[in-house]
Design an enzyme around this catalytic site. Structure first.
Site, PDB file in Angstrom:
ATOM      1  N   GLU A   1    -117.356  73.888 -50.818  1.00  0.00           N
ATOM      2  CA  GLU A   1    -116.211  74.145 -49.942  1.00  0.00           C
ATOM      3  C   GLU A   1    -115.897  75.636 -49.891  1.00  0.00           C
ATOM      4  O   GLU A   1    -115.563  76.171 -48.829  1.00  0.00           O
ATOM      5  CB  GLU A   1    -115.006  73.343 -50.418  1.00  0.00           C
ATOM      6  CG  GLU A   1    -115.159  71.849 -50.128  1.00  0.00           C
ATOM      7  CD  GLU A   1    -113.999  71.016 -50.624  1.00  0.00           C
ATOM      8  OE1 GLU A   1    -113.548  70.122 -49.891  1.00  0.00           O
ATOM      9  OE2 GLU A   1    -113.535  71.256 -51.765  1.00  0.00           O
TER      10      GLU A   1
ATOM     11  N   GLU B   1    -118.697  64.632 -54.163  1.00  0.00           N
ATOM     12  CA  GLU B   1    -117.517  63.916 -54.651  1.00  0.00           C
ATOM     13  C   GLU B   1    -117.645  62.391 -54.620  1.00  0.00           C
ATOM     14  O   GLU B   1    -117.190  61.721 -55.567  1.00  0.00           O
ATOM     15  CB  GLU B   1    -116.270  64.347 -53.856  1.00  0.00           C
ATOM     16  CG  GLU B   1    -115.754  65.722 -54.216  1.00  0.00           C
ATOM     17  CD  GLU B   1    -116.388  66.840 -53.399  1.00  0.00           C
ATOM     18  OE1 GLU B   1    -115.846  67.953 -53.403  1.00  0.00           O
ATOM     19  OE2 GLU B   1    -117.436  66.586 -52.757  1.00  0.00           O
TER      20      GLU B   1
END
Length: 268
Positions: free
Chosen positions: A122, A142
């Protein structure tokens, strides 16, 4: 030659030299994973750099040869929130204070030296230019631990690379190497690990060759107008744009071109 300014706040090192800020996440024992304290330190650094007009480029990387960052620290001592609690308290600037940040008007180069996973990826998505070692690995992993890339990863990835490529990564949580990410368009340059610093420096040098006011205007015009059509964006009188149009840099650039010499950007 400008003075070197170096500071270390626990797990993050900031060095400013020759108008370039280098931010290093140094938590090698957890592959440069970011805990709450490190996240706060990074936010402080971005705010400092936003208020330093002498800085013309930023390089962010991870310490050591193994990882850029593997994202959130998932060790038992670091995980103190449920997924819902984490979502409710999201930082508007995104992971590491960077992944969704729109107020840093200088170019950010991600120097990806190893794993860039989860929140680490990210942060890469929050950069403007990505230079990676050929050993680097990327992924929004994730879902493998029952979590989600809530800090812009899901929404940014589908905007930065083709839809099917993005969904192929998001729905499988798989890792991709640097060459594959370059083929998708996320990585600008892939080099052998031993050539990574030289490659990053080439990009920095090209940024520094440009007028600082022009570069700031470009960055601000892009980050502040993503929601507009091109025609609407063109008419928006942003502060950095207006400053660039009425700057010493613009006059010096024309003079240098006419005199067939390199510009000497004033006051920088």
């Amino acid at each position: 030659m400008t003075a070197v300014v170096e500071s270390r706040v626990d797990a993050v090192t900031l060095t400013i030299e020759n108008h370039v800020a280098t931010v290093v996440i140094d938590r090698q024992h957890v592959l440069n994973a970011v805990d709450a304290a490190t996240h706060a330190q990074l936010n402080e650094i971005w705010e400092q750099l936003e208020n330093d007009p002498s800085v013309r480029a930023v390089v962010i990387t991870g310490a050591g040869p193994r990882a850029f960052s593997v994202g959130a620290d998932m060790s038992a001592s670091a995980v103190d929130k449920t997924g819902l609690e984490y979502w409710a308290g999201l930082d508007p600037n995104g992971f590491g204070g960077l992944s969704l940040r729109t107020t840093l008007d200088v170019p950010v180069i991600a120097r990806v030296n190893g794993y860039a996973l989860g929140g680490g990826m990210e942060m890469v998505l929050g950069a403007d230019i990505v230079v990676a070692a050929d050993t680097a690995k990327f992924g929004l992993t994730e879902p493998r631990v029952g979590r989600l890339a809530l800090d812009g990863g899901i929404h940014q990835l589908v905007r930065r690379i083709p839809y099917t490529q993005a969904m192929g990564m998001l729905l499988t949580a798989r890792k991709a190497d640097a060459a594959e990410m370059q083929s998708m368009g996320l990585v600008n340059e892939v080099v052998p690990a031993e050539e990574l610093d030289a490659a990053v420096q080439r990009w920095v040098d090209q940024i520094l060759a440009c007028a600082p006011t022009s570069v700031r205007a470009v960055k601000q015009m892009v980050t502040q107008t993503a929601h507009l059509t091109a025609k609407e964006a063109r008419g928006l009188r942003l502060p950095a744009l207006m400053a660039a149009l009425d700057s010493e840099d613009s006059a010096e650039g024309v003079r240098a071109f006419q005199e067939k010499r390199m510009p000497a950007w004033p006051g920088r």
